[in-house]
Design a protein around this motif. Structure first.
Motif, PDB file in Angstrom:
ATOM      1  N   ASP A 125       0.834  -1.205   0.000  1.00  0.00           N
ATOM      2  CA  ASP A 125       0.000   0.000   0.000  1.00  0.00           C
ATOM      3  C   ASP A 125       0.868   1.255   0.000  1.00  0.00           C
ATOM      4  OD1 ASP A 125      -2.335  -1.558   0.135  1.00  0.00           O
ATOM      5  OD2 ASP A 125      -2.256  -1.638   2.324  1.00  0.00           O
ATOM      6  N   ALA A 131      -2.285  -4.318  -6.073  1.00  0.00           N
ATOM      7  CA  ALA A 131      -2.916  -5.368  -5.262  1.00  0.00           C
ATOM      8  C   ALA A 131      -1.865  -6.127  -4.462  1.00  0.00           C
ATOM      9  CB  ALA A 131      -3.687  -6.326  -6.164  1.00  0.00           C
ATOM     10  N   TYR A 133      -1.458 -10.027  -2.467  1.00  0.00           N
ATOM     11  CA  TYR A 133      -2.038 -11.352  -2.319  1.00  0.00           C
ATOM     12  C   TYR A 133      -1.170 -12.203  -1.394  1.00  0.00           C
ATOM     13  CZ  TYR A 133      -5.380 -10.420  -6.030  1.00  0.00           C
ATOM     14  OH  TYR A 133      -6.412  -9.906  -6.775  1.00  0.00           O
ATOM     15  N   SER A 205      -5.848  -9.150   2.728  1.00  0.00           N
ATOM     16  CA  SER A 205      -5.255  -9.130   1.385  1.00  0.00           C
ATOM     17  C   SER A 205      -6.350  -8.919   0.353  1.00  0.00           C
ATOM     18  CB  SER A 205      -4.543 -10.457   1.121  1.00  0.00           C
ATOM     19  OG  SER A 205      -5.495 -11.513   1.030  1.00  0.00           O
ATOM     20  N   ASP A 206      -5.960  -8.914  -0.914  1.00  0.00           N
ATOM     21  CA  ASP A 206      -6.948  -8.828  -1.999  1.00  0.00           C
ATOM     22  C   ASP A 206      -7.366 -10.202  -2.493  1.00  0.00           C
ATOM     23  OD1 ASP A 206      -7.211  -5.900  -2.446  1.00  0.00           O
ATOM     24  OD2 ASP A 206      -5.060  -6.058  -2.809  1.00  0.00           O
ATOM     25  N   VAL A 236     -12.300 -12.523   1.184  1.00  0.00           N
ATOM     26  CA  VAL A 236     -11.700 -12.341  -0.150  1.00  0.00           C
ATOM     27  C   VAL A 236     -11.703 -13.663  -0.911  1.00  0.00           C
ATOM     28  CG1 VAL A 236     -10.254 -10.394   0.558  1.00  0.00           C
ATOM     29  CG2 VAL A 236      -9.371 -12.738   0.761  1.00  0.00           C
ATOM     30  N   ARG A 465      -7.919 -10.360 -12.832  1.00  0.00           N
ATOM     31  CA  ARG A 465      -8.413  -9.482 -11.767  1.00  0.00           C
ATOM     32  C   ARG A 465      -7.355  -8.469 -11.346  1.00  0.00           C
ATOM     33  NH1 ARG A 465     -12.744  -9.472  -8.322  1.00  0.00           N
ATOM     34  NH2 ARG A 465     -13.532 -11.322  -9.385  1.00  0.00           N
ATOM     35  N   CYS A 466      -6.069  -8.858 -11.403  1.00  0.00           N
ATOM     36  CA  CYS A 466      -5.033  -7.895 -11.007  1.00  0.00           C
ATOM     37  C   CYS A 466      -4.259  -7.363 -12.223  1.00  0.00           C
ATOM     38  CB  CYS A 466      -4.107  -8.472  -9.945  1.00  0.00           C
ATOM     39  SG  CYS A 466      -3.438 -10.085 -10.284  1.00  0.00           S
TER      40      CYS A 466
END
Length: 470
Positions: A125, A131, A133, A205-206, A236, A465-466
């Protein structure tokens, strides 16, 4: 357009680097993306560790960068467990990981950490990665217990080892005393508290990548997706992308192990190896040796120094051999082969003569066995291996196990012989069913990673998705 870039962070230790390395290889080869691996070193300045990292770098398309660890002596007790030290060390590496990412010419899109490194996710972040994971190199039941542990921590009183009824995990097989992870054995220990913390951090997490596949653990994986308590705790998406295992490499043709194996009948040999940390007591080593001899089956035994010798200064092979019963090598000459040095496990399990694997049930070893259709004699020693043994015997049906935990009781020679014959001897009916099931699992593991297979599709779903693939 720049090639998509994924960043993987490996915890200290070769046993943690290898699963991350194999994941990186899979991402690179299947998705055609650039992969950078930050390998956090133990801080011991061990030449073995450095050599292992360099050897790993030589056989991968991934870019590997060593990241020297920080001093955590003021953060843990002197007698802290290895698991505690790794989790705390990884959390303390945040600024170094952040600096490493910011210095990269090609900025990653996504960061992937293993479950020891969940405390690093905030670094993703901080540097603005799209993202973050978590990669679980173990199975779905292990993941379920990990993320549900914070709930158990609030509702269960006393020590888990004293429970009368198995712990209920939504959508999964309950966890009895014989399946408790090592980190759950003492709730006052720091490693338990760190384990609870990891259980809370994983859902932050994502998403989670897990080293299993739909056909192997469909019911447990469904519990993560369906509306229910486990789904609400996880929050998630979970992506089953296994089996991800080491591939066979080049082995010198004149290697004495393979010279011997080439002379044996198909599926006639038991491979015995309890992992790099799988040392037995002197007494258990003797009983295992007698059991192998009494079974009448052929074997290759990768023998470690017995635990009672661990404090000795000599690394002489003779010291290992003296732990065997008198005359054992002479009596089993031609029937068995004892190896006291490193052995190429994947290549051995791939050999046509291997018919069974007496294993400590570390998940990497389990997958290396299952993807070759080799059934298992389960001999769990520590960590989550007790769970793995139950999963293999009671749910998947590809193994037999000892009546008592080998970590709690010396397993006698008669029981060893019986288990070995059950797995390797052709005439054993129960063994025939187990061997047939192992072959089914092998076929399903190949199907999962064929184009359009469950794990193949799951990986691409995650990658889209990422934004790693379009």
């Amino acid at each position: 357009m720049d090639q998509p870039h994924a960043l993987l962070v490996a915890s200290p230790g070769l046993g943690h680097l290898i699963p991350i390395l194999e994941l990186g290889n899979r991402l690179s080869s299947v998705l055609n993306i650039h992969v950078t691996i930050l390998a956090v070193t133990s801080g011991s300045s061990s030449p073995t560790e450095t050599e292992a990292i360099r050897a790993a770098a030589a056989r991968t398309a991934c870019e590997i960068t060593e990241l020297p660890s920080v001093d955590i002596d003021n953060l843990v007790e002197p007698d802290a467990t290895v698991a505690t030290k790794i989790v705390v060390k990884m959390r303390a590496m945040k600024s170094k990981v952040r600096d490493a990412v910011e210095s990269m010419k090609r900025k990653p899109t996504v960061m992937i950490v293993d479950f020891f490194g969940t405390g690093l996710m905030c670094a993703a972040d901080d540097v603005g990665l799209t993202a973050k994971y978590v990669y679980i190199p173990s199975h779905a039941w292990f993941l379920a217990v990990m993320v549900y542990l914070p709930v158990l921590d609030t509702v269960v009183e006393g020590e888990y080892v004293d429970i009368k009824e198995p712990l209920k995990i939504p959508g999964c097989k309950p966890v009895g005393r014989k399946e408790l992870m090592e980190t759950m054995l003492d709730r006052s220990d720091q490693q338990y508290k760190e384990c609870v913390r990891v259980g809370l951090e994983v859902p932050m997490s994502d998403g989670v990548l897990v080293n299993t596949w739909e056909e192997l653990q469909g019911n447990t994986l469904a519990a993560f997706r369906e509306d229910g308590e486990l789904n609400r705790v996880m929050k998630v998406l979970v992506y089953p992308i296994g089996p991800i295992v080491r591939t066979s490499g080049h082995v010198e043709k004149l290697n004495s192990i393979f010279e011997w194996l080439d002379k044996q009948g198909e599926r006639s040999v038991l491979y015995v190896c309890l992992g790099s940390g799988g040392t037995l007591t002197f007494e258990q080593t003797v009983e295992l040796a007698w059991g192998l001899e009494l079974s009448g089956q052929r074997f290759v035994w990768v023998l470690r120094r017995p635990a009672s010798y661990l404090g000795a200064s000599s690394s002489d092979d003779d010291q290992v051999i003296t732990s065997l019963p008198d005359g054992f090598l002479d009596r089993t000459c031609g029937v068995g082969l004892v190896v006291t040095q490193w052995a190429p496990q994947v290549e051995i399990l791939s050999h046509r003569s291997i018919g069974g694997f007496l294993s400590h049930c570390g998940w990497s070893s389990v997958l290396e066995s299952l993807t070759k259709g080799v059934p298992i004699v389960a001999w769990p020693l520590y960590a989550e291996q007790w769970m793995n043994a139950t999963l293999l015997t009671e749910e998947i049906g590809v193994a037999v196990r000892t009546l008592e935990l080998p970590s709690e009781k010396v397993i006698g020679r008669e029981e060893v012989a019986s288990l070995v014959r059950k797995i390797v001897a052709e005439e054993d009916e129960e063994g025939q069913e187990i061997r047939a099931k192992a072959e089914e699992v092998r076929v399903s593991s190949e199907r999962a990673w064929s184009q359009g297979g469950s794990s193949y599709n799951s990986l691409f779903e995650w990658a889209k998705r990422c934004y790693l693939v379009s």
